[in-house]
Design a protein around this motif. Structure first.
Motif, PDB file in Angstrom:
ATOM      1  N   VAL A 200      -6.904  12.627   3.193  1.00 48.72           N
ATOM      2  CA  VAL A 200      -5.570  12.179   3.852  1.00 48.72           C
ATOM      3  C   VAL A 200      -5.326  10.942   4.275  1.00 48.72           C
ATOM      4  CG1 VAL A 200      -3.749  12.683   5.346  1.00 48.72           C
ATOM      5  CG2 VAL A 200      -4.838  14.575   4.373  1.00 48.72           C
ATOM      6  N   ARG A 201      -6.460  10.452   4.954  1.00 55.01           N
ATOM      7  CA  ARG A 201      -6.395   9.015   5.345  1.00 55.01           C
ATOM      8  C   ARG A 201      -6.714   8.067   4.132  1.00 55.01           C
ATOM      9  NH1 ARG A 201      -9.095  11.274   9.721  1.00 55.01           N
ATOM     10  NH2 ARG A 201     -11.148  11.006   8.773  1.00 55.01           N
ATOM     11  N   SER A 202      -7.382   8.218   3.217  1.00 54.21           N
ATOM     12  CA  SER A 202      -7.549   7.472   2.081  1.00 54.21           C
ATOM     13  C   SER A 202      -6.679   7.489   1.219  1.00 54.21           C
ATOM     14  CB  SER A 202      -8.799   7.984   1.272  1.00 54.21           C
ATOM     15  OG  SER A 202     -10.174   8.166   1.976  1.00 54.21           O
ATOM     16  N   HIS A 203      -5.987   8.774   1.140  1.00 56.16           N
ATOM     17  CA  HIS A 203      -4.426   8.688   0.425  1.00 56.16           C
ATOM     18  C   HIS A 203      -3.421   7.711   0.963  1.00 56.16           C
ATOM     19  CE1 HIS A 203      -5.614  12.618  -1.857  1.00 56.16           C
ATOM     20  NE2 HIS A 203      -6.207  11.858  -2.379  1.00 56.16           N
ATOM     21  N   LEU A 204      -3.288   7.856   2.590  1.00 55.23           N
ATOM     22  CA  LEU A 204      -2.439   7.018   3.096  1.00 55.23           C
ATOM     23  C   LEU A 204      -2.749   5.548   2.965  1.00 55.23           C
ATOM     24  CD1 LEU A 204      -1.868   9.128   6.270  1.00 55.23           C
ATOM     25  CD2 LEU A 204      -0.233   8.848   4.445  1.00 55.23           C
ATOM     26  N   SER A 205      -4.003   5.212   2.945  1.00 53.67           N
ATOM     27  CA  SER A 205      -4.376   3.971   2.718  1.00 53.67           C
ATOM     28  C   SER A 205      -4.243   3.359   1.384  1.00 53.67           C
ATOM     29  CB  SER A 205      -5.786   3.763   3.054  1.00 53.67           C
ATOM     30  OG  SER A 205      -6.375   2.287   2.930  1.00 53.67           O
ATOM     31  N   GLU A 206      -4.489   4.143   0.204  1.00 53.31           N
ATOM     32  CA  GLU A 206      -4.287   3.767  -0.990  1.00 53.31           C
ATOM     33  C   GLU A 206      -2.786   3.632  -1.358  1.00 53.31           C
ATOM     34  OE1 GLU A 206      -6.472   6.718  -3.131  1.00 53.31           O
ATOM     35  OE2 GLU A 206      -8.383   6.062  -2.404  1.00 53.31           O
ATOM     36  N   ALA A 207      -2.018   4.496  -0.721  1.00 51.79           N
ATOM     37  CA  ALA A 207      -0.618   4.559  -1.127  1.00 51.79           C
ATOM     38  C   ALA A 207      -0.029   3.264  -0.672  1.00 51.79           C
ATOM     39  CB  ALA A 207       0.227   5.815  -0.403  1.00 51.79           C
ATOM     40  N   ARG A 208      -0.416   2.895   0.905  1.00 45.45           N
ATOM     41  CA  ARG A 208       0.059   1.643   1.372  1.00 45.45           C
ATOM     42  C   ARG A 208      -0.284   0.345   0.736  1.00 45.45           C
ATOM     43  NH1 ARG A 208      -1.156   4.270   6.326  1.00 45.45           N
ATOM     44  NH2 ARG A 208      -3.341   3.509   6.340  1.00 45.45           N
ATOM     45  N   THR A 209      -1.611   0.383   0.085  1.00 45.91           N
ATOM     46  CA  THR A 209      -1.951  -0.685  -0.828  1.00 45.91           C
ATOM     47  C   THR A 209      -1.298  -0.729  -2.111  1.00 45.91           C
ATOM     48  OG1 THR A 209      -4.093  -0.517  -0.156  1.00 45.91           O
ATOM     49  CG2 THR A 209      -3.948  -1.779  -1.986  1.00 45.91           C
ATOM     50  N   LEU A 210      -0.838   0.425  -2.622  1.00 43.08           N
ATOM     51  CA  LEU A 210      -0.081   0.387  -3.970  1.00 43.08           C
ATOM     52  C   LEU A 210       1.448  -0.037  -3.740  1.00 43.08           C
ATOM     53  CD1 LEU A 210      -0.003   1.180  -6.706  1.00 43.08           C
ATOM     54  CD2 LEU A 210       0.408   3.676  -6.110  1.00 43.08           C
ATOM     55  N   LEU A 211       2.065   0.438  -2.478  1.00 41.17           N
ATOM     56  CA  LEU A 211       3.336   0.177  -2.249  1.00 41.17           C
ATOM     57  C   LEU A 211       3.517  -1.336  -1.766  1.00 41.17           C
ATOM     58  CD1 LEU A 211       4.280   3.044  -0.019  1.00 41.17           C
ATOM     59  CD2 LEU A 211       5.209   2.387  -2.216  1.00 41.17           C
ATOM     60  N   LYS A 212       2.402  -1.952  -1.220  1.00 40.51           N
ATOM     61  CA  LYS A 212       2.390  -3.236  -1.099  1.00 40.51           C
ATOM     62  C   LYS A 212       2.398  -4.139  -2.180  1.00 40.51           C
ATOM     63  CE  LYS A 212      -0.237  -6.932   1.352  1.00 40.51           C
ATOM     64  NZ  LYS A 212      -1.386  -7.290   2.172  1.00 40.51           N
ATOM     65  N   THR A 213       1.534  -3.755  -3.017  1.00 37.48           N
ATOM     66  CA  THR A 213       1.586  -4.437  -4.586  1.00 37.48           C
ATOM     67  C   THR A 213       2.898  -4.250  -5.456  1.00 37.48           C
ATOM     68  OG1 THR A 213      -0.854  -4.065  -4.745  1.00 37.48           O
ATOM     69  CG2 THR A 213       0.566  -4.430  -6.701  1.00 37.48           C
ATOM     70  N   LEU A 214       3.576  -3.156  -5.140  1.00 41.27           N
ATOM     71  CA  LEU A 214       4.835  -2.912  -5.776  1.00 41.27           C
ATOM     72  C   LEU A 214       5.746  -3.614  -5.505  1.00 41.27           C
ATOM     73  CD1 LEU A 214       4.382   1.096  -6.683  1.00 41.27           C
ATOM     74  CD2 LEU A 214       4.146  -0.757  -8.378  1.00 41.27           C
ATOM     75  N   LEU A 215       5.880  -3.908  -4.155  1.00 42.26           N
ATOM     76  CA  LEU A 215       6.671  -4.485  -3.342  1.00 42.26           C
ATOM     77  C   LEU A 215       6.835  -5.789  -3.236  1.00 42.26           C
ATOM     78  CD1 LEU A 215       7.495  -1.829  -0.607  1.00 42.26           C
ATOM     79  CD2 LEU A 215       9.068  -2.354  -2.525  1.00 42.26           C
ATOM     80  N   GLY A 216       5.848  -6.480  -3.874  1.00 44.20           N
ATOM     81  CA  GLY A 216       5.642  -7.937  -3.761  1.00 44.20           C
ATOM     82  C   GLY A 216       4.659  -8.291  -2.924  1.00 44.20           C
ATOM     83  N   GLY A 217       3.770  -7.641  -2.430  1.00 38.24           N
ATOM     84  CA  GLY A 217       2.425  -8.098  -1.813  1.00 38.24           C
ATOM     85  C   GLY A 217       2.923  -8.947  -0.322  1.00 38.24           C
ATOM     86  N   GLU A 218       2.343 -10.111  -0.470  1.00 36.05           N
ATOM     87  CA  GLU A 218       2.065 -11.174   0.658  1.00 36.05           C
ATOM     88  C   GLU A 218       3.696 -11.449   1.293  1.00 36.05           C
ATOM     89  OE1 GLU A 218      -0.684 -11.944   2.586  1.00 36.05           O
ATOM     90  OE2 GLU A 218      -1.513 -10.660   1.090  1.00 36.05           O
ATOM     91  N   ARG A 219       4.604 -11.681   0.503  1.00 36.37           N
ATOM     92  CA  ARG A 219       6.064 -12.257   0.851  1.00 36.37           C
ATOM     93  C   ARG A 219       6.667 -11.324   1.578  1.00 36.37           C
ATOM     94  NH1 ARG A 219      10.166 -10.426  -2.914  1.00 36.37           N
ATOM     95  NH2 ARG A 219       9.180  -9.541  -4.712  1.00 36.37           N
ATOM     96  N   ASN A 220       6.316  -9.829   1.539  1.00 34.66           N
ATOM     97  CA  ASN A 220       6.858  -8.830   2.181  1.00 34.66           C
ATOM     98  C   ASN A 220       6.297  -8.453   3.648  1.00 34.66           C
ATOM     99  OD1 ASN A 220       9.239  -8.557   0.752  1.00 34.66           O
ATOM    100  ND2 ASN A 220       8.324  -6.865  -0.368  1.00 34.66           N
ATOM    101  N   GLU A 221       5.053  -9.098   3.832  1.00 36.88           N
ATOM    102  CA  GLU A 221       4.349  -8.725   4.940  1.00 36.88           C
ATOM    103  C   GLU A 221       4.959  -9.280   6.116  1.00 36.88           C
ATOM    104  OE1 GLU A 221       0.366  -9.880   5.731  1.00 36.88           O
ATOM    105  OE2 GLU A 221      -0.263  -8.971   4.021  1.00 36.88           O
TER     106      GLU A 221
END
Length: 151
Positions: free
Chosen positions: A129-150
């Motif tokens: 579950v923790r891995s899936h949450l981490s991977e999902a956050r990484t995927l969402l960050k990439t899909l949403l534009g990465g660094e500029r949305n941080e």
């Protein structure tokens, strides 16, 4: 019980099926299953967990069904529920995540479950579950534009 948990079941069904009509039907079916075969629950959380798992399984069955696969695209003059209901780009991205991520993200961020509780509900190890949450956050960050949305 319906009044306590209908919104949760509906939101989960909608996240899987992407249509308000399909989500309403699925929600009704989940509660009808409970009426057909009444169960005794230890507490409100046990009741909610059973409904979530039941809704998740029912939606997976719908998505695997032959009738669903044969359904045609909507005509252009008929509005798509998803286009109206999710003006939030992040929510659209969450709904488009692969199933293994979507369930964990939904239960954690929308329903407020901790990873151990999600593991118990889904029958998945807490580390997964923790891995899936981490991977999902990484995927969402990439899909949403990465660094500029941080933040």
């Amino acid at each position: 019980m319906f009044h306590r948990h209908a919104k949760t079941v509906y939101r989960l069904c909608y996240s899987y099926l992407g249509s308000s009509a399909d989500a309403e039907d699925a929600t009704q079916t989940v509660f009808l299953k409970l009426l057909d075969k009444p169960r005794t629950f230890n507490d409100d959380e046990h009741e909610k967990a059973w409904l979530i798992v039941c809704a998740q399984n029912h939606c997976r069955d719908i998505l695997k069904s032959a009738a669903r696969k044969r359904s045609a695209e909507l005509p252009e003059d008929v509005p798509d529920d998803r286009a109206h209901a999710e003006s939030d780009e992040t929510l659209r991205m969450v709904l488009d995540l692969p199933e293994k991520y979507k369930t964990c993200v939904y239960l954690h961020y929308y329903e407020g479950y901790r990873t151990a509780e999600i593991a118990e509900i889904t029958g998945t190890p807490a580390s997964t579950v923790r891995s899936h949450l981490s991977e999902a956050r990484t995927l969402l960050k990439t899909l949403l534009g990465g660094e500029r949305n941080e933040r």
